[in-house]
Scaffold this motif. Structure first.
Motif, PDB file in Angstrom:
ATOM      1  N   LYS A  12       0.834  -1.213   0.000  1.00  0.00           N
ATOM      2  CA  LYS A  12       0.000   0.000   0.000  1.00  0.00           C
ATOM      3  C   LYS A  12       0.864   1.255   0.000  1.00  0.00           C
ATOM      4  O   LYS A  12       0.583   2.233  -0.696  1.00  0.00           O
ATOM      5  N   LYS A  13       1.913   1.213   0.840  1.00  0.00           N
ATOM      6  CA  LYS A  13       2.803   2.375   0.938  1.00  0.00           C
ATOM      7  C   LYS A  13       3.451   2.665  -0.418  1.00  0.00           C
ATOM      8  O   LYS A  13       3.512   3.817  -0.867  1.00  0.00           O
ATOM      9  N   ILE A  14       3.932   1.593  -1.067  1.00  0.00           N
ATOM     10  CA  ILE A  14       4.591   1.783  -2.364  1.00  0.00           C
ATOM     11  C   ILE A  14       3.587   2.299  -3.391  1.00  0.00           C
ATOM     12  O   ILE A  14       3.862   3.238  -4.139  1.00  0.00           O
ATOM     13  N   GLU A  15       2.384   1.690  -3.400  1.00  0.00           N
ATOM     14  CA  GLU A  15       1.376   2.096  -4.381  1.00  0.00           C
ATOM     15  C   GLU A  15       1.054   3.585  -4.227  1.00  0.00           C
ATOM     16  O   GLU A  15       1.023   4.338  -5.204  1.00  0.00           O
ATOM     17  N   LYS A  16       0.852   3.986  -2.975  1.00  0.00           N
ATOM     18  CA  LYS A  16       0.509   5.390  -2.713  1.00  0.00           C
ATOM     19  C   LYS A  16       1.627   6.313  -3.186  1.00  0.00           C
ATOM     20  O   LYS A  16       1.389   7.338  -3.837  1.00  0.00           O
ATOM     21  N   ASN A  17       2.862   5.922  -2.871  1.00  0.00           N
ATOM     22  CA  ASN A  17       4.005   6.743  -3.266  1.00  0.00           C
ATOM     23  C   ASN A  17       4.105   6.856  -4.786  1.00  0.00           C
ATOM     24  O   ASN A  17       4.306   7.947  -5.337  1.00  0.00           O
ATOM     25  N   LEU A  18       3.946   5.716  -5.478  1.00  0.00           N
ATOM     26  CA  LEU A  18       4.102   5.743  -6.942  1.00  0.00           C
ATOM     27  C   LEU A  18       2.985   6.551  -7.597  1.00  0.00           C
ATOM     28  O   LEU A  18       3.214   7.281  -8.553  1.00  0.00           O
ATOM     29  N   ARG A  19       1.775   6.413  -7.028  1.00  0.00           N
ATOM     30  CA  ARG A  19       0.636   7.144  -7.602  1.00  0.00           C
ATOM     31  C   ARG A  19       0.856   8.647  -7.607  1.00  0.00           C
ATOM     32  O   ARG A  19       0.436   9.345  -8.520  1.00  0.00           O
ATOM     33  N   GLN A  20       1.504   9.148  -6.527  1.00  0.00           N
ATOM     34  CA  GLN A  20       1.615  10.599  -6.442  1.00  0.00           C
ATOM     35  C   GLN A  20       2.817  11.169  -7.199  1.00  0.00           C
ATOM     36  O   GLN A  20       3.041  12.376  -7.207  1.00  0.00           O
TER      37      GLN A  20
END
Ligand code: ATP
Ligand code: MG
Length: 477
Positions: A12-20
């Motif tokens: 989740k942390k990685i996904e959130k970071n990549l999305r932004q």
């Protein structure tokens, strides 16, 4: 912390970071249009899992990596996309990010050549050819699988266990590209990770292969080790794996202890590692750190056992300074830094000498002149050089250096006074005393200056003017 328990939160942390990331929406759309699988891979993901931010991002395209980069560049309004056709890589800067694109590939290495042949390949092949498991974690940025982690070689486990391991056989990995040996040492030093036993042995067996790698690339990695928080970790590992002997033989020679009667000298290599770690706590300047690394480099050449005294190293500071030319040349270090390093090596015993005896101003003044702007760095080096475990001793030596700096300040202050000028200037002396230009003007001026230095009058205009009138009768005929 077991990563298994947290894999969902890591995802989740990685996904959130990549999305932004400011280019991500375009990148994801472009991947759909072009029908290519695209991943963020390597250092960015590794550091993200470790909780470290990073501005360079490696993007892996299964397909045409450079084509993808050029099109994405257009969408983002990038003026210049650099494309390196031979290696199928491209890169550009966007915001403060440095994006590096590479097509999934396989590299085939020729024993004698430094340049591998690169051929397109599958995702799995590409990942297996990466240097370490911690660098072989990929995260999808395709819309249908966005944020999915591919961790074929269990790199996440290794990050949490703090282990450097290779995806394939270590011998194959290091033989294919021996620079990976230096990279392994750098990552171990930077993260305080240990080597998987196979990696340790693999490095030992393949250390000599570094001879085919260009000096520039080796030196770049070496200086990156020097820039880590605790370079001593990397330096010790270099020594223990035999890499030091190949890359920096003069350093390797510092290792070892000899004993005659009850006299055992300390191991200069391990002492040096401590000094480098000490100095790295107070400075990020890699050249000051480098000076700490080489300050005792000539001890092996100057070592002598003297009956009744023990081990001596007379002249090692001068000899060491002279060795720098050869070392800088061989290691292709920047010559702009050589005089600085030589100076610190040559002078590293002087503050100790000054702190011990009742020294004259002129000895202090000579140190000030010889060290120039680098005096503070020299003292920093001397302080880092204290590796005694005896707290009292350490406290005393530190106090001595404080005294040296105090003396330095005193002498500097005095010298500043010497360089000063009489507050009453020559023109005024001439007009008030009705003198023509000539030696008499100088005599009066010097008398005023001496009076100030001797403390007879304060360094002020009024007092100086009055003093001039007083002495004029005696001095001016
Ligand atoms: P950092 O940027 O923090 O130095 P990094 O892991 O991103 O670390 P890069 O040199 O940017 O290092 O390389 C990006 C990725 O490419 C690495 O994570 C690794 O997967 C792969 N890589 C780089 N150099 C090699 C190499 N010599 N052999 C195999 N894989 C490599
Ligand atoms: Mg990188």
């Amino acid at each position: 912390m077991r990563p298994e328990n947290n894999i969902e939160s890591i995802r989740k942390k990685i996904e959130k970071n990549l999305r932004q990331l400011p280019f991500m929406e375009h990148a994801t759309k472009l991947a759909s249009i072009r029908g290519e699988r695209v991943y963020v891979v390597g250092g960015y993901i590794r550091d993200l899992i470790m909780g470290v931010g990073k501005k360079d991002i490696d993007i892996l395209v299964v397909g045409d990596g450079t084509g993808f980069a050029v099109e994405l560049g257009k969408l983002l309004g990038i003026q210049e996309v650099m494309v390196y056709g031979n290696f199928g890589t491209a890169n550009f800067k966007f915001d403060d990010f440095d994006l590096e694109f590479v097509a999934a590939r396989k590299e085939s290495y020729n024993k004698e050549s430094r340049n591998p042949e690169v051929v397109p390949s599958t995702f799995e092949d590409d990942i297996s050819r990466r240097d370490f498991t911690i660098n072989a974690i990929a995260v999808s940025i395709n819309e249908d699988t966005f944020g999915e982690i591919s961790d074929i070689y269990n790199g996440i486990d290794d990050i949490f266990a703090g282990i450097i391991r290779t995806p394939l056989e270590p011998d194959l990995t290091f033989d294919d590209d021996p620079l990976r040996i230096m990279r392994a040492l750098r990552f171990a030093s930077r993260f305080n990770f240990s080597f998987d036993p196979g990696v340790f042995e693999g490095i030992k067996r393949n250390a000599h292969r570094l001879e085919i790698v260009s000096q520039e690339r080796i030196t770049e990695e070496f200086m990156k080790i020097m820039a880590t928080t605790q370079p001593g970790i990397g330096l010790r590992l270099m020594y223990e794996t035999g890499v030091m002997g190949v890359v920096f033989p003069e350093m390797e020679k510092l290792g070892g202890v000899e004993q005659v009667d009850e006299y055992r000298h300390k191991d200069v290599f391990y002492h040096t590692c401590e000094v480098v770690d000490n100095i790295s706590r107070v400075t990020e300047d890699v050249w000051l750190r480098f000076a700490a690394l080489v300050h005792d480099i000539a001890k092996p050449q100057t070592k002598k056992f003297v009956e009744g005294t023990g081990w001596t190293y007379h002249g090692h500071e001068e000899f060491g300074a002279r060795m720098m030319k050869f070392i800088f040349k061989r290691m292709k270090l920047p010559f702009a830094k050589i005089n600085y390093v030589k100076k610190l090596v040559r002078l590293h015993l002087r503050p100790v000498a000054i702190s011990k005896e009742e020294v004259t101003d002129s000895a202090v003044r000579r140190l000030i002149v010889d060290a120039g702007d680098d005096l503070e760095d020299l003292i920093t080096l001397c302080r880092a050089d204290i590796t005694s475990k005896n707290e009292n001793k350490v406290r005393n030596i530190l106090k001595n250096y404080e005294r040296v700096m105090q003396r330095v300040l005193e002498v500097r202050e005095k010298d500043a006074l010497r360089a000063f000028q009489s507050p009453v200037r020559g023109e005024e002396i001439m007009s008030v005393l009705d003198l023509k230009p000539g030696p008499q003007v100088g005599v009066v001026k010097t008398a005023i200056e001496e009076a100030i230095l001797e403390g007879i009058i304060p360094n002020e205009y009024e007092a100086a003017f009055k003093y001039m009138l007083e002495v004029a009768g005696k001095l001016v005929k």
